[in-house]
Design a protein around this motif. Structure first.
Motif, PDB file in Angstrom:
ATOM      1  N   ILE A 174      -3.389  -1.536   5.881  1.00 50.84           N
ATOM      2  CA  ILE A 174      -3.410  -0.977   4.525  1.00 50.84           C
ATOM      3  C   ILE A 174      -4.757  -0.296   4.328  1.00 50.84           C
ATOM      4  CG2 ILE A 174      -3.214  -1.499   2.043  1.00 50.84           C
ATOM      5  CD1 ILE A 174      -0.704  -2.335   3.664  1.00 50.84           C
ATOM      6  N   GLY A 175      -4.721   0.948   3.856  1.00 56.06           N
ATOM      7  CA  GLY A 175      -5.960   1.692   3.620  1.00 56.06           C
ATOM      8  C   GLY A 175      -6.229   1.849   2.136  1.00 56.06           C
ATOM      9  N   VAL A 176      -7.507   1.963   1.793  1.00 58.75           N
ATOM     10  CA  VAL A 176      -7.893   2.216   0.403  1.00 58.75           C
ATOM     11  C   VAL A 176      -8.657   3.537   0.374  1.00 58.75           C
ATOM     12  CG1 VAL A 176      -9.088   1.318  -1.628  1.00 58.75           C
ATOM     13  CG2 VAL A 176      -8.148  -0.278   0.069  1.00 58.75           C
ATOM     14  N   ALA A 177      -8.221   4.445  -0.506  1.00 60.95           N
ATOM     15  CA  ALA A 177      -8.875   5.763  -0.587  1.00 60.95           C
ATOM     16  C   ALA A 177      -8.819   6.257  -2.030  1.00 60.95           C
ATOM     17  CB  ALA A 177      -8.185   6.743   0.353  1.00 60.95           C
ATOM     18  N   GLY A 178      -9.500   7.406  -2.268  1.00 58.72           N
ATOM     19  CA  GLY A 178      -9.736   7.828  -3.640  1.00 58.72           C
ATOM     20  C   GLY A 178      -8.842   8.906  -4.211  1.00 58.72           C
ATOM     21  N   THR A 179      -7.882   9.427  -3.453  1.00 60.10           N
ATOM     22  CA  THR A 179      -6.940  10.404  -4.028  1.00 60.10           C
ATOM     23  C   THR A 179      -5.532  10.164  -3.471  1.00 60.10           C
ATOM     24  OG1 THR A 179      -7.153  12.086  -2.287  1.00 60.10           O
ATOM     25  CG2 THR A 179      -8.736  12.227  -4.106  1.00 60.10           C
ATOM     26  N   GLU A 180      -4.551  10.710  -4.180  1.00 57.60           N
ATOM     27  CA  GLU A 180      -3.160  10.597  -3.716  1.00 57.60           C
ATOM     28  C   GLU A 180      -2.976  11.348  -2.400  1.00 57.60           C
ATOM     29  OE1 GLU A 180      -0.744   8.613  -4.957  1.00 57.60           O
ATOM     30  OE2 GLU A 180      -2.360   7.942  -6.271  1.00 57.60           O
ATOM     31  N   ALA A 181      -3.644  12.510  -2.272  1.00 60.16           N
ATOM     32  CA  ALA A 181      -3.510  13.301  -1.037  1.00 60.16           C
ATOM     33  C   ALA A 181      -4.046  12.511   0.154  1.00 60.16           C
ATOM     34  CB  ALA A 181      -4.257  14.620  -1.183  1.00 60.16           C
ATOM     35  N   LYS A 182      -5.162  11.808  -0.047  1.00 61.25           N
ATOM     36  CA  LYS A 182      -5.721  11.004   1.048  1.00 61.25           C
ATOM     37  C   LYS A 182      -4.772   9.855   1.399  1.00 61.25           C
ATOM     38  CE  LYS A 182     -10.575  11.993   0.071  1.00 61.25           C
ATOM     39  NZ  LYS A 182     -11.926  11.463  -0.171  1.00 61.25           N
ATOM     40  N   CYS A 183      -4.210   9.227   0.363  1.00 62.71           N
ATOM     41  CA  CYS A 183      -3.285   8.109   0.624  1.00 62.71           C
ATOM     42  C   CYS A 183      -2.056   8.605   1.393  1.00 62.71           C
ATOM     43  CB  CYS A 183      -2.872   7.444  -0.690  1.00 62.71           C
ATOM     44  SG  CYS A 183      -4.208   6.497  -1.453  1.00 62.71           S
ATOM     45  N   ALA A 184      -1.574   9.796   1.022  1.00 58.78           N
ATOM     46  CA  ALA A 184      -0.399  10.350   1.719  1.00 58.78           C
ATOM     47  C   ALA A 184      -0.740  10.653   3.174  1.00 58.78           C
ATOM     48  CB  ALA A 184       0.074  11.619   1.006  1.00 58.78           C
ATOM     49  N   TRP A 185      -1.949  11.166   3.415  1.00 56.59           N
ATOM     50  CA  TRP A 185      -2.397  11.451   4.798  1.00 56.59           C
ATOM     51  C   TRP A 185      -2.387  10.158   5.628  1.00 56.59           C
ATOM     52  CZ3 TRP A 185      -7.789  11.039   7.013  1.00 56.59           C
ATOM     53  CH2 TRP A 185      -7.899  11.682   8.236  1.00 56.59           C
ATOM     54  N   LEU A 186      -2.869   9.075   5.027  1.00 57.66           N
ATOM     55  CA  LEU A 186      -2.932   7.797   5.758  1.00 57.66           C
ATOM     56  C   LEU A 186      -1.547   7.311   6.158  1.00 57.66           C
ATOM     57  CD1 LEU A 186      -5.601   5.855   3.611  1.00 57.66           C
ATOM     58  CD2 LEU A 186      -5.959   7.112   5.741  1.00 57.66           C
ATOM     59  N   ALA A 195      -1.061   2.349   1.432  1.00 56.60           N
ATOM     60  CA  ALA A 195      -2.349   2.869   0.966  1.00 56.60           C
ATOM     61  C   ALA A 195      -2.494   2.607  -0.520  1.00 56.60           C
ATOM     62  CB  ALA A 195      -2.453   4.364   1.264  1.00 56.60           C
ATOM     63  N   ILE A 196      -3.714   2.331  -0.935  1.00 59.15           N
ATOM     64  CA  ILE A 196      -4.023   2.069  -2.347  1.00 59.15           C
ATOM     65  C   ILE A 196      -5.020   3.120  -2.815  1.00 59.15           C
ATOM     66  CG2 ILE A 196      -5.135   0.434  -3.927  1.00 59.15           C
ATOM     67  CD1 ILE A 196      -4.396  -1.784  -1.823  1.00 59.15           C
ATOM     68  N   ASN A 197      -4.707   3.762  -3.940  1.00 60.94           N
ATOM     69  CA  ASN A 197      -5.668   4.679  -4.561  1.00 60.94           C
ATOM     70  C   ASN A 197      -6.522   3.849  -5.514  1.00 60.94           C
ATOM     71  OD1 ASN A 197      -7.055   6.541  -6.095  1.00 60.94           O
ATOM     72  ND2 ASN A 197      -5.322   7.959  -6.273  1.00 60.94           N
ATOM     73  N   TYR A 198      -7.761   3.577  -5.098  1.00 65.24           N
ATOM     74  CA  TYR A 198      -8.593   2.663  -5.902  1.00 65.24           C
ATOM     75  C   TYR A 198      -9.015   3.285  -7.232  1.00 65.24           C
ATOM     76  CZ  TYR A 198     -12.887   5.188  -4.612  1.00 65.24           C
ATOM     77  OH  TYR A 198     -13.850   6.152  -4.456  1.00 65.24           O
ATOM     78  N   ARG A 199      -8.997   4.621  -7.278  1.00 60.07           N
ATOM     79  CA  ARG A 199      -9.430   5.266  -8.523  1.00 60.07           C
ATOM     80  C   ARG A 199      -8.366   5.174  -9.616  1.00 60.07           C
ATOM     81  NH1 ARG A 199     -14.120   8.634  -7.481  1.00 60.07           N
ATOM     82  NH2 ARG A 199     -14.205   9.161  -5.276  1.00 60.07           N
ATOM     83  N   THR A 200      -7.092   5.065  -9.216  1.00 58.96           N
ATOM     84  CA  THR A 200      -6.042   5.048 -10.241  1.00 58.96           C
ATOM     85  C   THR A 200      -5.380   3.677 -10.377  1.00 58.96           C
ATOM     86  OG1 THR A 200      -4.441   5.822  -8.603  1.00 58.96           O
ATOM     87  CG2 THR A 200      -5.489   7.509  -9.970  1.00 58.96           C
ATOM     88  N   SER A 201      -5.836   2.694  -9.599  1.00 65.22           N
ATOM     89  CA  SER A 201      -5.244   1.350  -9.731  1.00 65.22           C
ATOM     90  C   SER A 201      -5.898   0.632 -10.906  1.00 65.22           C
ATOM     91  CB  SER A 201      -5.488   0.530  -8.458  1.00 65.22           C
ATOM     92  OG  SER A 201      -4.805   1.105  -7.387  1.00 65.22           O
ATOM     93  N   PRO A 202      -5.130   0.314 -11.948  1.00 60.83           N
ATOM     94  CA  PRO A 202      -5.751  -0.309 -13.120  1.00 60.83           C
ATOM     95  C   PRO A 202      -6.337  -1.689 -12.795  1.00 60.83           C
ATOM     96  CG  PRO A 202      -3.348  -0.144 -13.381  1.00 60.83           C
ATOM     97  CD  PRO A 202      -3.701   0.536 -12.101  1.00 60.83           C
ATOM     98  N   ASP A 203      -5.715  -2.409 -11.855  1.00 62.15           N
ATOM     99  CA  ASP A 203      -6.221  -3.723 -11.454  1.00 62.15           C
ATOM    100  C   ASP A 203      -6.278  -3.725  -9.916  1.00 62.15           C
ATOM    101  OD1 ASP A 203      -6.562  -6.357 -10.700  1.00 62.15           O
ATOM    102  OD2 ASP A 203      -5.359  -7.164 -12.343  1.00 62.15           O
TER     103      ASP A 203
END
Ligand SMILES: NC(=O)c1ccc[n+]([C@@H]2O[C@H](COP(=O)([O-])OP(=O)(O)OC[C@H]3O[C@@H](n4cnc5c(N)ncnc54)[C@H](OP(=O)(O)O)[C@@H]3O)[C@@H](O)[C@H]2O)c1
Length: 334
Positions: A174-186, A195-203
């Motif tokens: 599982i990867g953690v990154a800062g945009t949806e495009a990066k998460c999709a790349w992973l 993949a988790i977008n840490y910038r948009t995860s409320p918790d």
């Protein structure tokens, strides 16, 4: 051939994020190689989060860059003139030759790049960041088949390689990154399982728990701060936490440690830092393995290349605002 050396010197220690005023751009005469020396023309400069640490005063694993000195940095280039017994003009080399278009070297700090390896590869996936991923994950993280591996900074130079090596070792990654495009790349191109977008995860802790089932066996930390606490809250028994870096803390004068460290006790877990330079005697072993994986298409890589050495003081900010994917490089000259 030019007769000047374009150089960028550190002239002020940054407060918070580095700013272009912390650097001075100038020109010096092109030096002549002395006895046993080579003159190298640098073609690419690697931009690395560690540079922010090298700009700080204080005790670290390497002395800080002195004010007035050419900024330290990893480079790829070509030997222009040589008085060295084994290096010849045209040889392609990687070294720590700094933020400058040309540099002298005695050669013992240079690595000769094999013909099949490109300059960007030599500084990225097959260079320092690839080596960091390799030794950090395999030696410190010691992943086992079936383990759950969480990687932060996952769409960056190091993290993207860590996750792909983890897949080769049979882990759920599982990867953690800062945009949806990066998460999709992973997940879509690099084969990560989630993949988790840490910038948009409320918790963030909840998101990590849901993605890992609360049973992380290896956490490869590139980020520190809140992310580290969320990972610590979700460790499996016997987990290994690899402290590779803490980019969320580098621009602060008072880095904060993890609040959830007792999770190490409860889970009989281990948290261990490492410095890639300590593995220098084993670099060749990693280069052979990484090259094979790249040639076989098992490790994919991406470079973000900014043109012009003069742009380095501005471009380094992209490491911190996340405005890039994969390895960040400066192309020097044309
Ligand atoms: N121990 C060693 O020997 C060693 C050697 C090399 C590198 N390192 C460390 O490895 C880490 C990764 O280095 P790298 O060269 O591969 O850089 P990188 O991951 O290619 O670039 C940094 C990435 O970090 C993310 N980031 C920036 N600020 C963040 C924040 N506040 N919170 C969360 N993520 C943030 C950004 O992506 P997002 O869009 O995802 O935010 C950015 O793209 C760094 O911490 C570096 O110091 C350690």
């Amino acid at each position: 051939m030019t007769d000047t050396n374009l150089q960028i010197r550190l002239v002020r220690r940054p407060t918070g994020l580095p700013s272009p005023e912390d650097f001075e751009i100038g020109e010096a005469p092109l030096p002549d190689p002395g006895e046993g020396e080579v003159l190298v023309a640098n073609h690419y400069l690697s931009l690395d989060p560690a540079m922010r640490g090298w700009m700080k005063e204080g005790r670290s694993y390497i002395p800080p860059v002195e004010l007035g000195d050419v900024m330290r940095g990893g480079t790829y280039g070509e030997v222009l003139r040589s008085n060295h017994p084994t290096l010849a003009p045209g040889d392609r080399v990687v070294g720590m030759l700094g933020w400058q278009s040309h540099a002298l070297s005695k050669g013992d700090d240079l690595y000769r790049v094999p013909p099949e390896v490109t300059g960007p590869q030599a500084l990225g996936v097959l260079g320092m960041t690839g080596l960091t991923a390799y030794f950090g994950l395999l030696d410190v993280g010691r992943p086992q088949e079936g383990d759950t591996l969480l990687v932060s900074g996952a769409a960056g130079a190091t993290g993207s390689v860590v996750g792909q090596i983890g897949k080769l070792m049979g882990c759920k990654v599982i990867g953690v990154a800062g945009t949806e495009a990066k998460c999709a790349w992973l997940t879509e191109e690099l084969g990560f399982d989630g993949a988790i977008n840490y910038r948009t995860s409320p918790d963030l802790t909840k998101a990590v728990y849901q993605a890992t089932g609360g049973k992380i066996d290896v956490y490869f930390d590139n980020v520190g701060g809140e992310m580290l606490d969320s990972a610590l809250a979700c460790l499996n028994r016997g987990a290994r936490v690899v402290v590779c870096g803490a980019i969320s803390q580098y621009n602060s004068d008072s880095a904060t440690g993890p609040a959830n460290y007792l999770s190490l006790l409860v889970n009989r877990a281990r948290m261990e830092g490492f410095i890639v330079f300590d593995y220098a005697p084993r670099y060749d072993e990693a280069r052979v393995e990484l090259s094979r994986w790249v040639q076989e298409g098992k490790i994919k890589h991406r470079e973000e290349i900014v043109d012009g050495l003069r742009n380095a003081p501005q471009a380094i900010l992209r490491l911190f605002d996340g405005n890039k994917q994969g390895k960040l490089l400066i192309r020097i000259g044309s």
